[in-house]
Scaffold this active site. Sequence first.
Site, PDB file in Angstrom:
ATOM      1  N   GLU A 148       0.819  -1.215   0.000  1.00  0.00           N
ATOM      2  CA  GLU A 148       0.000   0.000   0.000  1.00  0.00           C
ATOM      3  C   GLU A 148       0.852   1.265   0.000  1.00  0.00           C
ATOM      4  O   GLU A 148       0.954   1.973   1.000  1.00  0.00           O
ATOM      5  CB  GLU A 148      -0.966  -0.041   1.190  1.00  0.00           C
ATOM      6  N   HIS A 184     -17.584 -10.475   6.658  1.00  0.00           N
ATOM      7  CA  HIS A 184     -16.282  -9.823   6.844  1.00  0.00           C
ATOM      8  C   HIS A 184     -15.476 -10.527   7.923  1.00  0.00           C
ATOM      9  O   HIS A 184     -15.978 -10.784   9.018  1.00  0.00           O
ATOM     10  CB  HIS A 184     -16.466  -8.342   7.234  1.00  0.00           C
ATOM     11  N   GLU A 201     -11.962  -9.694   9.615  1.00  0.00           N
ATOM     12  CA  GLU A 201     -10.687  -8.992   9.844  1.00  0.00           C
ATOM     13  C   GLU A 201      -9.870  -9.899  10.752  1.00  0.00           C
ATOM     14  O   GLU A 201     -10.178 -10.032  11.938  1.00  0.00           O
ATOM     15  CB  GLU A 201     -10.906  -7.622  10.482  1.00  0.00           C
ATOM     16  N   GLU A 232      -5.072  -6.556   2.386  1.00  0.00           N
ATOM     17  CA  GLU A 232      -3.711  -6.864   2.862  1.00  0.00           C
ATOM     18  C   GLU A 232      -3.350  -8.290   2.419  1.00  0.00           C
ATOM     19  O   GLU A 232      -2.994  -9.149   3.218  1.00  0.00           O
ATOM     20  CB  GLU A 232      -3.599  -6.719   4.389  1.00  0.00           C
ATOM     21  N   GLU A 271      -9.455   4.263   0.808  1.00  0.00           N
ATOM     22  CA  GLU A 271      -9.508   4.548   2.248  1.00  0.00           C
ATOM     23  C   GLU A 271      -8.417   5.525   2.690  1.00  0.00           C
ATOM     24  O   GLU A 271      -8.608   6.291   3.634  1.00  0.00           O
ATOM     25  CB  GLU A 271      -9.423   3.244   3.046  1.00  0.00           C
TER      26      GLU A 271
HETATM   27  C1  NOJ Z   1      -8.118  -2.494   6.094  1.00  0.00           C
HETATM   28  C2  NOJ Z   1      -8.983  -2.688   4.919  1.00  0.00           C
HETATM   29  O1  NOJ Z   1      -8.326  -2.317   3.738  1.00  0.00           O
HETATM   30  C3  NOJ Z   1     -10.256  -1.878   5.105  1.00  0.00           C
HETATM   31  O2  NOJ Z   1     -11.070  -1.983   3.961  1.00  0.00           O
HETATM   32  C4  NOJ Z   1     -10.966  -2.360   6.344  1.00  0.00           C
HETATM   33  O3  NOJ Z   1     -12.069  -1.519   6.587  1.00  0.00           O
HETATM   34  C5  NOJ Z   1     -10.058  -2.327   7.559  1.00  0.00           C
HETATM   35  N1  NOJ Z   1      -8.811  -2.956   7.269  1.00  0.00           N
HETATM   36  C6  NOJ Z   1     -10.695  -3.039   8.732  1.00  0.00           C
HETATM   37  O4  NOJ Z   1     -10.846  -4.387   8.471  1.00  0.00           O
HETATM   38 CA    CA Z   2      -5.850  -1.912   3.344  1.00  0.00          CA
END
Ligand code: NOJ
Ligand code: CA
Length: 693
Positions: free
Chosen positions: A178, A403, A405, A474, A498
Amino acid sequence: MKAPIIKCIVCVFLLVSCTSKKSPVEATVISPNGYTKIDFFLTSRGEPSYVVYYKNEKLIDSSKLGFELRESLHLSENFKIINVKKSTTDETWDMIWGEDAHVRNHYNELMVELEEHSELKRKLNIVFKVYDDGLGFRYEFPKQKHLNNVVITDENTEFNLVDDHKVWWIPGDWDIYEYLYNTTKFSEINALKYYKPGTHLGQTYIPENAVNTPVTMKTNSGVYLSFHEADLTNYAGMTLAVDTLNLKMKSELVGNNQNIKVVRDLPFETPWRTIQIADKPGDLIESKLIINLNDPSVIKDMPYFKPMKYVGIWWDMHIGTGNWDYSGNYHAANTAYAKKMIDFASEHNIHGMLVEGWNTGWEKWWDKKNKKIHFDFVTPYPDYNLEDIVSYGKSKGVELIMHHETSADIVRYEKQLDTAFALIQSLDIHSVKTGYVGRVIPEGEYHHGQYMVNHYQKVLEKGLKTQVVINAHEPIKATGKRRTYPVAIAREGVRGQEYNAWSNDGGNPPEHLTIVPFTRMLGGPIDYTPGIFNTSLKPYKEDNQINTTLAHQLALYVVLYSPVQMVPDLIKHYENNPALQFIEDVGVDWNTTKVLDAEIGDFITVVRQEKGTQKWFLGTITDENSRTLKVNLDFLDPDRTYIAKLYKDAPDAHYLSNSEAYQIEEKEVDSKTVLELDLAAGGGCAISIIPKE
Ligand code: NOJ
Ligand code: CA
């Protein structure tokens, strides 16, 4: 339907004696159109080497190939050629989803079998495939007597350039891609200036002056090159170490803190090392080299997934109007908001909805140091009625996107993988966005090393078994795996939208997305999340903004390819805005893709025809400079008339001062029409071209 494969072994000859170390034995392979040629030879020390020519000019100078192994002699010299095979393949295959309905895979192949002179007689094969648009080569470690497994501590694949090319590059970070692209001469690449541990989402590890791939270049004679890899499977990701003095690059695999790069049992093959070659920058994008170098799909069809646009409870968290965390101020992932979003999506031809922050664990997201991460992938927060939302969505034709994470705690995630995917399956939904923010657990591993490559693969295989498609953030870079595993729908792996919401370096400059299509996007679909209408980000983020015009944001739905395109802004910024019509209309699955005109870092114009319809969509964007572009519509069916609806920058639009000013114009067009488009600074134009009834 697959066209018959024409594969013919042109010649197989055994080279009986090649003992002279002074006279290298040569083998040559030329692309079907005759432009690209590879010469393979052994140096006087028996080192495997190659040279690449394009249109009779040297493009890659003598470059060596080989490995360093732990507890074993290097596998890089003292070789003889024991066999050479040549063949031709010409086949056409269909994409389940993609930029084009049909893909031609046409190449000439050279396979060189090598054996060491030494007593151990270790063997190594090198396979070259030469296409009209570039080449790929890989190493094969065949089954053999004296080598059962290897611990690779270095792959030494050289790419020696012939000149000081112009290069678009990001640093060879072992954890993240990134970054903004740099545009410099090769001799000026300086990745180490980014090595400031802990500054970049806590992930940075850049051990030397190296770049990540795809890395793209322009030679002084105007040829475009891009270096990457295809089919990255059970191996470490490759960065390219840069020798700015001698204009050389060498593979530098991503290792772990034990200095191990790859551990494999024989037999196995490495990923393909690829060089795309093009006379025009757009040809890099139209090329199917990377995806062709992957194996055919393991499934015939995937009726459970259709390319789609999706909304999300997501942008709120990035601009600060919502929280992931239930214990915080405003927990955005609540049932009422999700239903409101479903209503909006169903009214506007949008069939997916992502919800982040739905599951327990976000309160301790950042507490990695104390290993307190406790993401749970099956337990919703109390204000989020998962089943209710899923069935409400279904009743309105909008499917929930799950989702996960993981916070890069792989140990924890892999323990929960079965239950997490079982829940998705039980809800009868079919997609997940995964995320890997932060340092990898187990400690000592990096996002782009073999351990993680295998993890991402594990998730794809899980998706395949449970009929769930994966959009990874990521991620490991895209290397065309979507051909073999069409569940690999999209990845981030780029400095996405973002960053405009929260980065403190001014956000993504207007030129960012005039470079990304020629670099990152050559690997595969990108989840960039285009389409922010409130480009000023007021009143939420006074110090940030989107550095493009609104028309530029619309054009990104065509310029950037992904079978899932987000519609990320807050509902109130779309409602009653006539520009939403373009997002509603624009396709997400394509019959044909063409890059009409482009210069990397300046502008790009892409047109795509929607699969199953006669509709065309055109997107063009410019960097910080305004420009006027002539766009010839000669790709249209000459026997039809079309209605073109242009969403263009207003005459006084500017990405800094008047970014949301646009105009809509409708006109009749046909294949003889040439449009003249005025793009504002940071601007663009999006056009739907629909056959007249
Ligand atoms: C990074 C991701 O690129 C983003 O889209 C996401 O909202 C955040 N992490 C939280 O998971
Ligand atoms: Ca990201």
